[in-house]
Write a protein that holds these residues in place. Structure first.
Motif, PDB file in Angstrom:
ATOM      1  N   TYR A  64       0.832  -1.200   0.000  1.00 57.86           N
ATOM      2  CA  TYR A  64       0.000   0.000   0.000  1.00 57.86           C
ATOM      3  C   TYR A  64       0.870   1.253   0.000  1.00 57.86           C
ATOM      4  CZ  TYR A  64      -3.751   3.231   1.336  1.00 57.86           C
ATOM      5  OH  TYR A  64      -4.660   4.264   1.367  1.00 57.86           O
ATOM      6  N   LYS A  65       0.907   1.947  -1.131  1.00 57.40           N
ATOM      7  CA  LYS A  65       1.575   3.231  -1.298  1.00 57.40           C
ATOM      8  C   LYS A  65       3.000   3.244  -0.746  1.00 57.40           C
ATOM      9  CE  LYS A  65      -2.711   5.931  -1.275  1.00 57.40           C
ATOM     10  NZ  LYS A  65      -3.453   7.059  -0.664  1.00 57.40           N
ATOM     11  N   GLU A 161      -4.110   8.476  -7.379  1.00 57.19           N
ATOM     12  CA  GLU A 161      -4.584   8.113  -6.044  1.00 57.19           C
ATOM     13  C   GLU A 161      -6.083   8.306  -5.904  1.00 57.19           C
ATOM     14  OE1 GLU A 161      -2.522   9.763  -2.763  1.00 57.19           O
ATOM     15  OE2 GLU A 161      -0.546   9.077  -3.410  1.00 57.19           O
ATOM     16  N   THR A 166      -2.585   2.222  -5.534  1.00 57.39           N
ATOM     17  CA  THR A 166      -1.698   2.112  -4.378  1.00 57.39           C
ATOM     18  C   THR A 166      -0.230   1.958  -4.767  1.00 57.39           C
ATOM     19  OG1 THR A 166      -2.095  -0.277  -4.290  1.00 57.39           O
ATOM     20  CG2 THR A 166      -3.504   1.133  -2.929  1.00 57.39           C
TER      21      THR A 166
END
Length: 351
Positions: A64-65, A161, A166
């Protein structure tokens, strides 16, 4: 095109696509100590809606990111091991480590890394680079449709985003559904009804009608892009080959050669809708969804037309199009712009 097939440490397949006869990238092993890949997704049928739903609880743990220096889609280095073991690549496709499909009910999810350059977007690619992505899409479509557990192959890109992306590295995905997805199922039914009523193909009739309308954004000898008459999103464009084909594998050489210029132009028009603070082109969040004919749906292979549906959730500078109660709860869309004004904006937003 050169295709190199190899395997990652957890048993997932990785495929390199190169435009020429370059380095054999499969010579770089995956040195990560990975646990076996997840293959426990389920599909469940909603009897009320008549739709399949994927259940994939393991996706809660997906990446995640991550910061740019920990991107799993960049090439591997001595100090950083990623999903792609080679020190460089052109296009890479691999099985998703956190798939929505692929359990005992079948199907498969793949990631398509469009370039090794982390800071690029698809719209920044050269025409030759886009041509290689197209070849990869076509190759994967053919191979996945040949699997007995696959009914529909869906290639798509999410960017931004605001869309829910992600991983910021330029990439897309391929979902090889073990069933016909709800939107495609409705299209197949509508096309069959149109054929029974008129004796003609629904997609051919629609493209012919749109080609004569003010909503055309641009076209060349082999492709046409337009904002559809009943667009659901504030800015939406559909891209069709003028000669109908069922999927990427059926595109001829002329259609393939004419694809990159118009597809790049269309994506750049979306970026031009909302310029950056310095006045340059922005990075408009969008989804580019490629519709291809499914198997095992009566008439689908002869009636469904390959096409892209591209749309953004941004309706104005700094404003997003949220799906409100009627749209999320009932699937009843209400657009914030007219398709005619959106087409004018997209025609004027090229770079």
């Amino acid at each position: 095109m050169k295709k190199t097939v190899t395997t990652l440490a957890d048993g997932r397949e990785l495929i390199y696509y190169d435009a020429g006869d370059g380095e054999a990238r499969g010579g770089y092993p995956d040195r990560r100590p990975l646990e076996p890949a997840h293959r426990n997704a389920q599909t469940r049928f909603d009897e009320l809606q008549g739709e399949w739903v994927a259940i994939a609880a393991h996706r809660q743990d997906r990446t995640y990111k991550p910061p740019a220096d920990q991107c799993p889609l960049c090439p591997s280095t001595e100090d950083r091991l990623t999903e792609i073991p080679a020190p460089d690549y052109e296009v890479a496709v691999f099985e998703n480590r956190f798939p929505s499909l692929g359990g005992p009910d079948g199907g498969r999810c793949e990631v398509v890394a469009f370039t090794s350059d982390h800071d690029k977007s698809f719209a920044d690619l050269s025409e030759d680079e886009v041509a290689l992505v197209l070849e990869a899409w076509a190759d994967r479509t053919g191979e996945l449709l040949a699997r007995p557990d696959v009914t529909q192959v869906y290639c798509f890109e999410n960017r931004g985003e605001e869309i829910g992306v992600t991983l910021s590295h330029p990439h897309g995905q391929i979902y090889a559904f073990p069933y016909v997805a709800p939107k495609m199922d409705r299209a197949v039914s509508r096309a069959a009804a149109h054929r029974a009523r008129t004796g003609r193909n629904l997609f051919d009739d629609m493209v012919e009608r749109e080609a004569a309308d003010e909503r055309v954004i641009e076209q060349n000898e082999h492709w046409i892009a337009f904002t559809p008459y009943a667009a659901r999103w504030p800015y939406e464009a559909h891209l069709y080959p003028k000669r109908r084909v069922a999927d990427f594998t059926e595109l001829d050489d002329a259609q393939r050669a004419a694809f990159a210029p118009i597809y790049l132009s269309l994506l750049r028009r979306f970026d031009g809708l909302f310029p950056a603070a310095d006045g340059g082109p922005g990075r408009t969040p969008y989804i580019s969804a490629w519709h291809q004919a499914p198997k095992r749906a009566p008439g689908a292979q002869t009636e469904v037309a390959l096409h892209a549906e591209i749309f953004t959730v941004r309706r104005a500078p700094g404003k997003l199009k949220y799906l409100a109660g009627a749209e999320s709860g009932m699937g009843a869309f209400a657009s914030d712009t007219t398709p005619e004004s959106a087409a004018i904006a997209l025609r004027g937003a090229g770079r």
